[in-house]
Scaffold this motif. Structure first.
Motif, PDB file in Angstrom:
ATOM      1  N   ILE A 123      96.509  26.368 103.580  1.00 20.07           N
ATOM      2  CA  ILE A 123      97.415  26.988 103.872  1.00 20.07           C
ATOM      3  C   ILE A 123      97.387  28.063 105.042  1.00 20.07           C
ATOM      4  CG2 ILE A 123      99.880  28.170 103.655  1.00 20.07           C
ATOM      5  CD1 ILE A 123      99.790  26.608 101.012  1.00 20.07           C
ATOM      6  N   ALA A 124      96.472  28.867 104.875  1.00 18.65           N
ATOM      7  CA  ALA A 124      96.141  29.934 105.796  1.00 18.65           C
ATOM      8  C   ALA A 124      95.488  29.385 107.109  1.00 18.65           C
ATOM      9  CB  ALA A 124      94.892  30.734 105.053  1.00 18.65           C
ATOM     10  N   ALA A 125      94.583  28.402 106.908  1.00 12.01           N
ATOM     11  CA  ALA A 125      93.940  27.952 107.990  1.00 12.01           C
ATOM     12  C   ALA A 125      94.937  27.134 108.947  1.00 12.01           C
ATOM     13  CB  ALA A 125      92.776  26.969 107.605  1.00 12.01           C
ATOM     14  N   HIS A 126      95.558  26.352 108.472  1.00 12.45           N
ATOM     15  CA  HIS A 126      96.645  25.485 108.990  1.00 12.45           C
ATOM     16  C   HIS A 126      97.827  26.464 109.517  1.00 12.45           C
ATOM     17  CE1 HIS A 126      95.289  21.468 108.327  1.00 12.45           C
ATOM     18  NE2 HIS A 126      95.389  21.576 106.829  1.00 12.45           N
ATOM     19  N   GLY A 127      97.830  27.536 109.109  1.00  8.77           N
ATOM     20  CA  GLY A 127      98.887  28.389 109.659  1.00  8.77           C
ATOM     21  C   GLY A 127      98.491  29.189 110.900  1.00  8.77           C
ATOM     22  N   LYS A 128      96.971  29.307 110.794  1.00  4.96           N
ATOM     23  CA  LYS A 128      96.296  30.028 112.030  1.00  4.96           C
ATOM     24  C   LYS A 128      96.339  28.986 113.166  1.00  4.96           C
ATOM     25  CE  LYS A 128      93.853  33.365 109.679  1.00  4.96           C
ATOM     26  NZ  LYS A 128      92.233  33.849 109.154  1.00  4.96           N
ATOM     27  N   ALA A 129      96.012  27.602 112.880  1.00  4.68           N
ATOM     28  CA  ALA A 129      96.047  26.560 113.863  1.00  4.68           C
ATOM     29  C   ALA A 129      97.484  26.499 114.482  1.00  4.68           C
ATOM     30  CB  ALA A 129      95.657  25.109 113.234  1.00  4.68           C
ATOM     31  N   LEU A 130      98.410  26.439 113.436  1.00  2.21           N
ATOM     32  CA  LEU A 130      99.849  26.443 114.197  1.00  2.21           C
ATOM     33  C   LEU A 130     100.012  27.649 114.894  1.00  2.21           C
ATOM     34  CD1 LEU A 130     102.766  25.303 114.070  1.00  2.21           C
ATOM     35  CD2 LEU A 130     103.289  26.748 112.069  1.00  2.21           C
ATOM     36  N   ALA A 131      99.770  29.058 114.673  1.00  2.00           N
ATOM     37  CA  ALA A 131     100.080  30.022 115.499  1.00  2.00           C
ATOM     38  C   ALA A 131      99.615  29.949 116.689  1.00  2.00           C
ATOM     39  CB  ALA A 131      99.694  31.182 114.590  1.00  2.00           C
ATOM     40  N   ILE A 132      98.284  29.306 116.898  1.00  2.16           N
ATOM     41  CA  ILE A 132      97.520  29.342 118.167  1.00  2.16           C
ATOM     42  C   ILE A 132      98.374  28.210 118.969  1.00  2.16           C
ATOM     43  CG2 ILE A 132      95.448  28.312 119.108  1.00  2.16           C
ATOM     44  CD1 ILE A 132      94.086  29.725 116.754  1.00  2.16           C
ATOM     45  N   ARG A 133      98.470  27.036 118.456  1.00  4.41           N
ATOM     46  CA  ARG A 133      99.179  25.960 119.086  1.00  4.41           C
ATOM     47  C   ARG A 133     100.370  26.305 119.414  1.00  4.41           C
ATOM     48  NH1 ARG A 133      97.212  20.844 115.073  1.00  4.41           N
ATOM     49  NH2 ARG A 133      95.236  20.561 116.421  1.00  4.41           N
ATOM     50  N   LEU A 134     101.314  27.171 118.822  1.00  9.30           N
ATOM     51  CA  LEU A 134     102.638  27.613 119.291  1.00  9.30           C
ATOM     52  C   LEU A 134     102.363  28.234 120.705  1.00  9.30           C
ATOM     53  CD1 LEU A 134     104.404  28.234 115.963  1.00  9.30           C
ATOM     54  CD2 LEU A 134     105.293  26.789 117.923  1.00  9.30           C
ATOM     55  N   SER A 135     101.466  29.213 120.482  1.00  8.86           N
ATOM     56  CA  SER A 135     101.524  30.099 121.828  1.00  8.86           C
ATOM     57  C   SER A 135     100.866  29.462 122.950  1.00  8.86           C
ATOM     58  CB  SER A 135     100.547  31.510 121.308  1.00  8.86           C
ATOM     59  OG  SER A 135      99.216  30.729 121.117  1.00  8.86           O
ATOM     60  N   LEU A 136      99.975  28.584 122.941  1.00 13.40           N
ATOM     61  CA  LEU A 136      99.298  27.682 123.933  1.00 13.40           C
ATOM     62  C   LEU A 136     100.069  26.552 124.436  1.00 13.40           C
ATOM     63  CD1 LEU A 136      95.562  27.846 122.828  1.00 13.40           C
ATOM     64  CD2 LEU A 136      96.888  29.218 124.566  1.00 13.40           C
ATOM     65  N   LEU A 137     100.936  25.915 123.391  1.00 15.04           N
ATOM     66  CA  LEU A 137     101.389  24.539 123.616  1.00 15.04           C
ATOM     67  C   LEU A 137     102.859  24.297 123.643  1.00 15.04           C
ATOM     68  CD1 LEU A 137      99.021  22.357 121.714  1.00 15.04           C
ATOM     69  CD2 LEU A 137      98.969  22.762 124.089  1.00 15.04           C
ATOM     70  N   GLY A 138     103.805  25.630 123.183  1.00 14.46           N
ATOM     71  CA  GLY A 138     105.163  25.842 122.914  1.00 14.46           C
ATOM     72  C   GLY A 138     105.618  24.906 121.850  1.00 14.46           C
ATOM     73  N   PRO A 139     106.745  25.056 121.427  1.00 17.60           N
ATOM     74  CA  PRO A 139     107.324  24.779 120.166  1.00 17.60           C
ATOM     75  C   PRO A 139     107.535  23.112 120.046  1.00 17.60           C
ATOM     76  CG  PRO A 139     109.195  25.994 121.381  1.00 17.60           C
ATOM     77  CD  PRO A 139     107.595  25.832 122.241  1.00 17.60           C
ATOM     78  N   THR A 140     107.464  22.488 121.231  1.00 17.71           N
ATOM     79  CA  THR A 140     107.963  21.067 121.089  1.00 17.71           C
ATOM     80  C   THR A 140     106.811  19.966 121.007  1.00 17.71           C
ATOM     81  OG1 THR A 140     108.405  21.115 123.247  1.00 17.71           O
ATOM     82  CG2 THR A 140     110.391  21.421 121.874  1.00 17.71           C
ATOM     83  N   HIS A 141     105.254  20.632 121.129  1.00 18.55           N
ATOM     84  CA  HIS A 141     104.324  19.911 121.478  1.00 18.55           C
ATOM     85  C   HIS A 141     103.717  19.143 120.136  1.00 18.55           C
ATOM     86  CE1 HIS A 141      99.982  18.826 122.513  1.00 18.55           C
ATOM     87  NE2 HIS A 141     100.617  18.995 123.720  1.00 18.55           N
ATOM     88  N   PRO A 142     103.302  17.672 120.245  1.00 19.38           N
ATOM     89  CA  PRO A 142     102.992  17.002 119.232  1.00 19.38           C
ATOM     90  C   PRO A 142     102.192  17.642 118.100  1.00 19.38           C
ATOM     91  CG  PRO A 142     103.229  15.494 120.947  1.00 19.38           C
ATOM     92  CD  PRO A 142     103.338  16.838 121.425  1.00 19.38           C
ATOM     93  N   GLU A 143     101.010  18.354 118.868  1.00 12.34           N
ATOM     94  CA  GLU A 143      99.906  19.134 118.106  1.00 12.34           C
ATOM     95  C   GLU A 143     100.755  20.204 117.189  1.00 12.34           C
ATOM     96  OE1 GLU A 143      96.270  20.086 119.828  1.00 12.34           O
ATOM     97  OE2 GLU A 143      96.232  18.267 121.219  1.00 12.34           O
ATOM     98  N   VAL A 144     101.716  20.792 117.527  1.00 11.30           N
ATOM     99  CA  VAL A 144     102.336  21.788 116.827  1.00 11.30           C
ATOM    100  C   VAL A 144     103.085  21.064 115.651  1.00 11.30           C
ATOM    101  CG1 VAL A 144     104.486  23.258 116.616  1.00 11.30           C
ATOM    102  CG2 VAL A 144     102.780  23.071 118.685  1.00 11.30           C
ATOM    103  N   ALA A 145     103.577  19.959 115.882  1.00 10.47           N
ATOM    104  CA  ALA A 145     104.250  18.932 114.718  1.00 10.47           C
ATOM    105  C   ALA A 145     103.008  18.797 113.848  1.00 10.47           C
ATOM    106  CB  ALA A 145     104.874  17.727 115.460  1.00 10.47           C
ATOM    107  N   ALA A 146     101.985  18.317 114.330  1.00 11.43           N
ATOM    108  CA  ALA A 146     100.861  17.959 113.311  1.00 11.43           C
ATOM    109  C   ALA A 146     100.494  19.103 112.466  1.00 11.43           C
ATOM    110  CB  ALA A 146      99.528  17.348 114.029  1.00 11.43           C
ATOM    111  N   SER A 147     100.229  20.122 113.086  1.00  8.39           N
ATOM    112  CA  SER A 147     100.255  21.457 112.222  1.00  8.39           C
ATOM    113  C   SER A 147     101.272  21.849 111.110  1.00  8.39           C
ATOM    114  CB  SER A 147     100.347  22.848 113.190  1.00  8.39           C
ATOM    115  OG  SER A 147      98.903  22.757 113.985  1.00  8.39           O
ATOM    116  N   TYR A 148     102.596  21.524 111.423  1.00  9.68           N
ATOM    117  CA  TYR A 148     103.501  21.759 110.577  1.00  9.68           C
ATOM    118  C   TYR A 148     103.367  20.557 109.696  1.00  9.68           C
ATOM    119  CZ  TYR A 148     106.708  24.957 113.184  1.00  9.68           C
ATOM    120  OH  TYR A 148     106.974  26.159 113.794  1.00  9.68           O
ATOM    121  N   SER A 149     102.902  19.586 109.854  1.00  8.49           N
ATOM    122  CA  SER A 149     102.722  18.315 108.791  1.00  8.49           C
ATOM    123  C   SER A 149     101.626  18.622 107.721  1.00  8.49           C
ATOM    124  CB  SER A 149     102.535  17.096 109.361  1.00  8.49           C
ATOM    125  OG  SER A 149     102.637  15.941 108.529  1.00  8.49           O
ATOM    126  N   ASN A 150     100.769  19.249 108.501  1.00 15.32           N
ATOM    127  CA  ASN A 150      99.528  19.778 107.618  1.00 15.32           C
ATOM    128  C   ASN A 150      99.754  20.874 106.619  1.00 15.32           C
ATOM    129  OD1 ASN A 150      97.846  17.807 108.877  1.00 15.32           O
ATOM    130  ND2 ASN A 150      97.138  19.214 110.391  1.00 15.32           N
TER     131      ASN A 150
END
Length: 171
Positions: free
Chosen positions: A23-50
């Motif tokens: 959870i901690a690692a996926h949370g860090k990945a999510l935070a980075i992806r949100l800041s770089l890719l924005g809230p509607t990017h498929p990789e952000v979705a992947a982080s939420y799913s993970n």
């Protein structure tokens, strides 16, 4: 690359049953992806799913549902309703509802997954076997044996075709 590294670390922790670390690692990945890719990017979705999958490991099914629903909303917007990623998220939602003992809700999610898989992947794809098996398992838990058999037979037919020996002829 840093988000991918955190994502892979989270997936590895998840595989080892180290869910809090996942959870901690996926949370860090999510935070980075949100800041770089924005809230509607498929990789952000992947982080939420993970994250959702890691929360299943901690048996926090309500948090898992929240994360998977966020992933679903993003995927519906970014890749459309008929994409295999959307099917996978419906499958994940079905798995969470199954764990919660909410068999009807699980079947509903698995059927949504199945409809997308049939359309996007075709009737022979191995993912369909898994989904038919999941639907069958829910019917079995509800003691709906005839419905369970129907789904298990569909799963079996796909698996048998996949494992059938191929005929080799010499040139």
């Amino acid at each position: 690359d840093l988000a991918t590294a955190y994502n892979n670390l989270g997936t590895s922790h998840d595989g080892l049953g180290q869910y809090e670390e996942a959870i901690a690692a996926h949370g860090k990945a999510l935070a980075i992806r949100l800041s770089l890719l924005g809230p509607t990017h498929p990789e952000v979705a992947a982080s939420y799913s993970n994250l959702g999958s890691a929360h299943v490991g901690t048996e926090d099914y309500d948090k898992a549902l929240v994360q998977h629903r966020k992933a679903l909303a993003i995927c519906l917007q970014s890749v459309g309703p008929d994409h295999p990623s959307v099917a996978a998220i419906h499958n994940n939602l079905g798995n969470v509802h199954s764990r919660k003992g909410e068999h009807e809700k699980a079947i509903e999610q698995y059927r949504k997954c199945l409809a997308i898989e049939l359309k996007a992947l075709g009737p022979e794809h191995p993912d369909l076997a898994t989904t038919y098996n999941n639907v069958g398992a829910m019917h079995l838990k509800q003691r709906e044996y005839a419905l369970a058999i129907e789904q298990y037979l569909k799963c079996l037919a796909i698996e048998q075709r996949r494992s059938a020996p191929t005929t080799w002829t010499s040139p």
